[in-house]
Design an enzyme around this catalytic site. Structure first.
Site: not given
Ligand code: NI
Length: 160
Positions: A46, A51, A89-90, A131-132, A135
């Site tokens: 995701g 990000q 998470c990235l 989660h997204e 963000h």
């Molecule tokens: Ni994330």
């Protein structure tokens, strides 16, 4: 399509609130294509526009192999239940911890052409959606647990 740089925890942009998308144009399509390519390249499941440093309410989630969900201006309409499971998470490399999330969510969003739709997600997909969407409001999964907050403190310093 190009791969964009993913910003990491400690970068203040990650804590900003993203603005709604208002033009469903070529720029949005390019952004989404780049986000998807970047997510695949970095082996994420995701990604949110913030990000890659773009403060717009757009996210992409992998729902199956080669199947992706694009959510523009997503809004959670309903939630049910609660499950604890591991998250990563990235933007927070090499850290994972359990987070409690709804077992089920109903979401309203727009596609890249500006068409509204609603969908239901459960379990892992519901977790990804939450989660997204977090963000987009500057929230990171490490905000939810003591273990996460401890890790976070290496990169961010409490204000006030
Ligand atoms: Ni994330």
């Amino acid at each position: 399509m190009s791969i964009r740089n993913i910003i990491k925890i400690g970068n203040a942009t990650l804590r900003k609130k993203s603005k709604p998308v208002t033009s469903f144009d070529e720029d949005l399509s390019t952004l989404l294509d780049d986000m998807k390519k970047t997510m695949i390249e970095k082996k994420g499941v995701g990604i949110a526009a913030v990000q890659v440093g773009v403060l717009r309410r757009a996210i992409i989630i992998e729902v199956d192999e080669n199947e992706y969900l694009e959510l523009i201006n997503p809004e959670i309409l309903k939630t049910k239940g609660s499950v604890k499971d591991s998250e990563g998470c990235l933007s927070i490399p090499d850290f994972y911890c359990d987070v409690k999330r709804p077992k089920y969510v109903q979401v309203k969003a727009f596609d890249r052409k500006g068409r509204a739709f609603t969908f239901d997600a459960k379990d892992y997909l519901a977790r990804c959606v939450c989660h997204e969407i977090d963000h987009l409001d500057g929230i990171l999964f490490v905000d939810y647990t003591d273990e996460g907050k401890k890790y976070r403190s290496k990169f961010e310093h409490e204000e006030g």
